[in-house]
Design a protein around this motif. Sequence first.
Motif, PDB file in Angstrom:
ATOM      1  N   GLY A 133      11.001   2.050  -5.498  1.00 15.69           N
ATOM      2  CA  GLY A 133      10.571   1.634  -4.176  1.00 15.69           C
ATOM      3  C   GLY A 133      11.704   1.131  -3.308  1.00 15.69           C
ATOM      4  O   GLY A 133      11.533   0.947  -2.090  1.00 15.69           O
ATOM      5  N   ALA A 163       7.642  -0.574  -7.264  1.00 22.62           N
ATOM      6  CA  ALA A 163       8.247  -1.302  -6.156  1.00 22.62           C
ATOM      7  C   ALA A 163       9.730  -1.531  -6.426  1.00 22.62           C
ATOM      8  O   ALA A 163      10.242  -1.278  -7.521  1.00 22.62           O
ATOM      9  N   VAL A 220       4.929   2.866  -3.942  1.00 21.37           N
ATOM     10  CA  VAL A 220       5.294   2.749  -2.528  1.00 21.37           C
ATOM     11  C   VAL A 220       5.210   4.132  -1.902  1.00 21.37           C
ATOM     12  O   VAL A 220       5.730   5.108  -2.450  1.00 21.37           O
ATOM     13  N   SER A 222       5.841   6.418   1.669  1.00 21.63           N
ATOM     14  CA  SER A 222       6.463   6.503   2.985  1.00 21.63           C
ATOM     15  C   SER A 222       6.296   7.920   3.520  1.00 21.63           C
ATOM     16  O   SER A 222       6.248   8.888   2.752  1.00 21.63           O
TER      17      SER A 222
END
Length: 603
Positions: A133, A163, A220, A222
């Motif tokens: 992450g 993470a 995570v 994105s």
Amino acid sequence: MTRALIAIGVNTYDHVNALGAAEHDATVVFNDLIKPDVGAYEPAFSRLLLSPTLAEVRLAVEEVVLGGVQFDELTFFFAGHGMIQPVGFYMAMRDTRLDRATATAFSLSELFAQIAEASPAQTNVILDACFSGGLAADLSMLTRPETSGYVGSPAVTLLAMSARNQEANEYADGGVGTSALLDCITGRALVREDVGSLELFDIAQVVIQRVRRSGDQNPVLSALNVHRRSQFCRNPLFQARSHSALRKWEPRAFLDAVEPVLASHAHDPLDLIADVERLFGHLIGKADESRDVFKGAELRATAAIALLPYASIHPQISRWLLSQLESLIGVIHRALDEAVEAFEAEKFAMLAGPGGMANLYLLPIRLSKVLGWTGAAFHLGRLIGHEAEFPRDKFKRLLDLIVEHYRLSLASISDAQAPYLALALTALAALDLKEEGEAVLSPLFNSYVECKARIAATSIEPSRIFAYMLARLTDSFAEVQGQVAQPNELGTVYLLAAPLFDLTDVFDEAMSELDPVTINAFVADDHSLFALETIDNGENNPFTIGHYIWRIDELLQHFPPHAFVQPTDPSVAGGAILASLIFPDRVPWFVFRALDQLEVLSG
């Protein structure tokens, strides 16, 4: 579409502790995604690298990403050790040295630089590595003014399985994050059902939820420059939102597809309920719009029995099933109203399509089915204390219309009629509609005797139906023996129902004509498993007429008493009734004993 996949898994390290499942993860992801019916990534443009050196990775990435091919979809998967350096996230390869990480490990920024140069339409990056992450610094490579904001700028979705300050955990057979990813790809986990393909962003939502529940690990997600739907992989649970989906509807195939989804989180009743409601919701909506008045009932019943195996495990599911029974009863009552209206408006309303020979076989089954679903509504209502609300007069009117217009079609054609008639006849007896019950049962039993119980098997091949009907006409069954139900359960239903309508003496006299027919009763040990294709826990109880069984009272003496025991959980009893309607190769024998007033079977 041109699609490329790079999958890297590193178990073996020269200077770092070895891992156990990274190569397995990369191999399974690669093998699944290059399948034409799963990911359709093209093998010629794809690479699987197991414990490679840094040089081997750089060469493979350069060949694929910068090889001069414009990709619609590029997916990069890495499983192995990861580390954060001041300048970004690095992936450890076999020859990586921790004290020289920036020189000997593969940088995420290096991958992004090549993506920015090649500009695939969509790039997916999946990292199942510790501290993955922590990729914020690398994202700057894709967010610079010269590489973003323009039409055609790189669209990238990134899923890191842990993470910035967390390790990525492993099961014995694979990484926690990758296992959740594979569940989504293969359909063991439900993502969505309304689109034919899934994008990584869709999948990531489910992966994040499942991984977080598994322990101390927080993926995570994105996304950069994403401006259109991509096609990471096919959706194995896609159901078209159209009436054509209903025309192709096959309950067993659908339940087979749903079962792995449910089994993957069998411990979580709220998720199980949510999955079933999402999977069936749009089909039920379409069914309610169709001209088939019982289609909505069939869809709702199938949704309910999808969770029947879990009813005795989770009280929440038992309560949900009971609520579904109540809803289903209302649907059947409305269908009964429509059926009566249709009969009154057009006496041939039950005939299908152009008619002809098909109706000789299908119409008797269709009539039994209508009666069975209506009878089931009474039994379901009794289970939840709503039997007083059953529209007795409407049911009587339906029977009168059937007897008036379709008496010659009250015939024994298939063993698939057994559960329908068991439900209908026991409901008629409980409702004190004995005259109507006798008017239905008598011609059915006469037809059964006339063909000497050579009714079609529930599994008869459609292509053999015409030959079977010819055999009925000519009384020559030699060429269709494999399509005849031997033994059958329809005869058992008739003989158990006879005392309910004071027909015992009449049927006893006719039994000599059935010597040596063998009838059967399969009795399940656990009715929560009644919707399974093969019910392993149970027993067949065959009875050969002329061998100890000459009269109905002798059948009752030898009949297994536990067959009449109703499941203590009303949701399981209701689910078993629904399962017999959807899969008519099983009979819920307990409906004969579940009615208090049927004392005739108590001896």
